[in-house]
Design a protein around this motif. Sequence first.
Motif, PDB file in Angstrom:
ATOM      1  N   GLY A  49      -5.774  -3.991  -0.346  1.00 46.25           N
ATOM      2  CA  GLY A  49      -4.415  -3.527  -0.560  1.00 46.25           C
ATOM      3  C   GLY A  49      -3.379  -4.584  -0.289  1.00 46.25           C
ATOM      4  O   GLY A  49      -3.687  -5.769  -0.096  1.00 46.25           O
ATOM      5  N   PHE A  50      -2.122  -4.144  -0.251  1.00 46.10           N
ATOM      6  CA  PHE A  50      -1.014  -5.063   0.013  1.00 46.10           C
ATOM      7  C   PHE A  50       0.144  -4.296   0.630  1.00 46.10           C
ATOM      8  O   PHE A  50       0.214  -3.056   0.570  1.00 46.10           O
ATOM      9  N   GLU A  51       1.061  -5.035   1.242  1.00 42.80           N
ATOM     10  CA  GLU A  51       2.338  -4.516   1.728  1.00 42.80           C
ATOM     11  C   GLU A  51       3.453  -5.402   1.170  1.00 42.80           C
ATOM     12  O   GLU A  51       3.353  -6.630   1.198  1.00 42.80           O
ATOM     13  N   PHE A  52       4.498  -4.771   0.673  1.00 46.75           N
ATOM     14  CA  PHE A  52       5.679  -5.477   0.191  1.00 46.75           C
ATOM     15  C   PHE A  52       6.885  -4.835   0.846  1.00 46.75           C
ATOM     16  O   PHE A  52       7.146  -3.644   0.647  1.00 46.75           O
TER      17      PHE A  52
ATOM     18  N   ARG B  79       6.728   7.803  10.355  1.00 45.72           N
ATOM     19  CA  ARG B  79       7.663   7.999   9.247  1.00 45.72           C
ATOM     20  C   ARG B  79       8.394   6.723   8.864  1.00 45.72           C
ATOM     21  O   ARG B  79       8.852   6.580   7.734  1.00 45.72           O
ATOM     22  N   ASP B  80       8.504   5.772   9.794  1.00 45.14           N
ATOM     23  CA  ASP B  80       9.291   4.563   9.561  1.00 45.14           C
ATOM     24  C   ASP B  80       8.459   3.345   9.186  1.00 45.14           C
ATOM     25  O   ASP B  80       9.025   2.296   8.889  1.00 45.14           O
ATOM     26  N   ILE B  81       7.128   3.447   9.204  1.00 50.50           N
ATOM     27  CA  ILE B  81       6.273   2.272   9.018  1.00 50.50           C
ATOM     28  C   ILE B  81       5.377   2.481   7.796  1.00 50.50           C
ATOM     29  O   ILE B  81       4.490   3.342   7.826  1.00 50.50           O
ATOM     30  N   PRO B  82       5.547   1.722   6.712  1.00 51.00           N
ATOM     31  CA  PRO B  82       4.635   1.847   5.570  1.00 51.00           C
ATOM     32  C   PRO B  82       3.198   1.540   5.986  1.00 51.00           C
ATOM     33  O   PRO B  82       2.937   0.567   6.699  1.00 51.00           O
ATOM     34  N   GLY B  83       2.267   2.379   5.550  1.00 47.95           N
ATOM     35  CA  GLY B  83       0.861   2.167   5.860  1.00 47.95           C
ATOM     36  C   GLY B  83       0.409   2.739   7.174  1.00 47.95           C
ATOM     37  O   GLY B  83      -0.793   2.787   7.447  1.00 47.95           O
ATOM     38  N   LEU B  84       1.342   3.203   8.019  1.00 45.45           N
ATOM     39  CA  LEU B  84       0.982   3.807   9.304  1.00 45.45           C
ATOM     40  C   LEU B  84       0.942   5.323   9.138  1.00 45.45           C
ATOM     41  O   LEU B  84       1.897   5.929   8.651  1.00 45.45           O
TER      42      LEU B  84
ATOM     43  N   PHE C  14      13.342  -1.614   2.499  1.00 42.70           N
ATOM     44  CA  PHE C  14      12.323  -0.880   1.761  1.00 42.70           C
ATOM     45  C   PHE C  14      10.960  -1.401   2.189  1.00 42.70           C
ATOM     46  O   PHE C  14      10.819  -2.497   2.732  1.00 42.70           O
ATOM     47  N   GLY C  15       9.946  -0.611   1.936  1.00 48.34           N
ATOM     48  CA  GLY C  15       8.577  -1.025   2.197  1.00 48.34           C
ATOM     49  C   GLY C  15       7.621  -0.216   1.342  1.00 48.34           C
ATOM     50  O   GLY C  15       7.797   0.995   1.179  1.00 48.34           O
ATOM     51  N   VAL C  16       6.625  -0.896   0.781  1.00 43.60           N
ATOM     52  CA  VAL C  16       5.596  -0.247  -0.017  1.00 43.60           C
ATOM     53  C   VAL C  16       4.249  -0.740   0.489  1.00 43.60           C
ATOM     54  O   VAL C  16       4.030  -1.944   0.656  1.00 43.60           O
TER      55      VAL C  16
ATOM     56  N   THR D 129       2.042   4.521   0.418  1.00 48.15           N
ATOM     57  CA  THR D 129       3.137   5.016   1.242  1.00 48.15           C
ATOM     58  C   THR D 129       4.317   4.079   1.028  1.00 48.15           C
ATOM     59  O   THR D 129       4.137   2.871   0.860  1.00 48.15           O
ATOM     60  N   SER D 130       5.510   4.623   1.019  1.00 42.18           N
ATOM     61  CA  SER D 130       6.691   3.782   0.829  1.00 42.18           C
ATOM     62  C   SER D 130       7.854   4.343   1.629  1.00 42.18           C
ATOM     63  O   SER D 130       7.932   5.555   1.863  1.00 42.18           O
TER      64      SER D 130
END
Length: 796
Positions: free
Chosen positions: A614-617, A105-110, A631-633, A672-673
């Motif tokens: 893909g990407f992570e921001f 729940r706390d990690i974007p992309g996980l 924040f995380g996307v 996921t964000s």
Amino acid sequence: MVFYRLPYRTTFILAVSVGATCSAYAAETERYQVSPAHRAVPQKQSTQKALAGMPHKKGSASLEEITVRSNRRTQQANNTPASIVALTGKTLQTTGVRDALSLARDIPGLMAESTSGSTNPRYRLRGIGTNDFSANMTTAVGVSEDEVFLDSGASQGVPIYDLDHVEVFRGPQGTLQGKNTTAGMVSYYTKKPTNTLDGYVRGTAGNYGLLGEEGAIGGPIIKDKLMARFAIVNRRMDGQYYNGTHKNPTGGYQYYDMRGQILARPVDNFSILIKGHIGRNRTEVPIDHVGLLEGGVDAQGYAQGSRRNIQNNGRTDATTRRAGLSVNARYDFAGGWSLSNIFALEWNHFNVFSDDDASPAPVDYQENIGGVGRVLSNEIRVASPQNKKIRYIGGVYYLRNMTQSYSQQPLYSPIDFGANGNASSFNINTQDAAVFSALSFDLTRRLTLDIGGRFTSETRNANGEAWAYNTQDSNPYYAGNRALTYINTNTGTFIDPATGQAISGPPLKKTFNRDSEDASLKYRFSHGIIGYLRYARGFRTGNYNTYVATASDFSLYNPEVLTDYEGGFKARLWRGKAQLNLSGFHYDYNNMQVTILQNTGTHTTNAARAVSNGFEFEGQVRPMENLFGSFGVSYQDAHYTSFRNASAPAPINGGNPVDLSGQPLERAPHVTSNFLLSYKIPVSFGDFTLQTDWRYTSRYRFQAWSDVHPSTPAAFLASPQTQALVRRAFSQKPVITGNVRIAWHSVDEKTEVAFWLHNITNQMTYTNAFGGFFNRNISRYPGDLRSFGFEVMRAL
């Protein structure tokens, strides 16, 4: 390992390893001879200074800097040339993360999914993971605790308590992380004994009968020489669902875990940390029912009337027991080099019962799967001083995993399905040996090159049997009355139960020799701003499929290989008040291992190819001392590029394979964000902290074949309405979940009283789904609903 047969890339890795050791040592010697005044600060002192700077200082508006160790050196997360997320134990506590399943729940992309609650979660990163739930599974996302690789899947359901921090490293890990993984690593670091007496106790209570106790105490026994820490957690909940057949709550859990550590420093340059842990987790797993026939009924006429009032008449409990012992010894030489040895023993017992028809029907389709894993590992690692222009880490690694995997299905006989049973028991013995090296070069004051390589030789041996048995009504799981033994590796028996004809079986011993590499180039544009490029190639070893329903299910599949090309920027801005990270990646996936759940049993095969782009921001900001936001996307387009002969349950396409080329990978949402906002309000008697965190996940599917439009479906699946129902039931719709927490802290910050509310919008989520097509139903595993509670903590 047979060295004269090594491929050219392995020869290169070994040459780099030996040459790098010599060159680094020569450079070290020369530096000491020319300028004795430049002698390195001992590694222990430099590490202590780095760790001492981690906490956020009161009165400062800068962000906390977390020190990570994924590259086996202490380094700030915002200075690491990779896509990595690090969260402190305190952060996880405030967002309600209590175990490995809820960490996602706390990690974007996980992503984390399960058919057995938190007892046996399976991770996915950037769309890459596994759908194998057997005790013999190998994970694409590795999990380690205090530098010990947890090779057995059932050991990876780690309760989260008394934790220093967790690191999630995205991308292949092929050099320094124990065993190779293709998707990444989740690394837990527990709090260690120190020279300062400290500790805490925490009590938790909430609705649905939630009660929890947690505590830890640590400090010196002999100052500077002998320190210890002990921690324990116990937590239980009745469950958020109701079983109308058994007339009791379901979906609840009860687990405990305890951990003891002793740190000895008999001399200044030698330390030894001994750690032991033991725990048990038992979960009542709710199973939701979706009927596929007209009116929402299944073949036995049952239709579930309420999502929260289920009617499972079989057992649905899952239990994991885990224990372990590790010894981490380190010697620091006068020149700044260090030698470490990490020895570990891990044991687990995993056992799951499932009511597959998810109904109260008298004909009860249920099963029991599980296994026992025993893992021994040892790593010897040498590291050069950290403050030199050339830095080296290298060593050898050995692991042995002895896993027994078993299953029983009282009505799944391959010769008279629905009347009698099926059982299997297989032993898989794995021996893994590896040599690894990693070099860091400061090419200029701003430019750093990291290269690493690893050669692995892994041998797997398999033995066991599978048989059909006559089921006893009084004891359906008694499998002693055999009707047909269709697999017996000791006698070379492999029989097709449908025809009685002998067939060929897989080789019972296989050695996989593989090399893996990574390289990164990091450029420091200015203080706090870096850019990087990274190349990494990792693999997940081949294995045996042991969850069998016919002789052909027992098979050997090959290793998968993932090649990662990525780059990114990390910037610490606004005088340390803001941090922004951006990474982009392209994955080439060859021989991807795909586990497909059939009507009964599973089939694991190698898909031809897949890609993920893909990407992570991600970012954090603290504009003032009392206000913090993050924040995380994460975006990914993960799909099969060539997979034309994928297997599927027979009713889906009349027993014919399906073409998954172009289809998205299972459990791989495009987006996921995460968002978190925290505000502290000082008062005369302490402070109040208001915090809310949210997660968005776009649609994703649970099974590889569920979105395919079949050409020859079974009659009961032929209508467009039923096919649409299948696609909906085997997927999680887009969902937004949020939590809120209000906490009061005393003036000395040693007391906390907090109230929390989880899943504010009461969203219905699912962790998995599979088809009981023989009973004309789909079974789904619902997740957590809205809950509330409070907790009280007191620190020494």
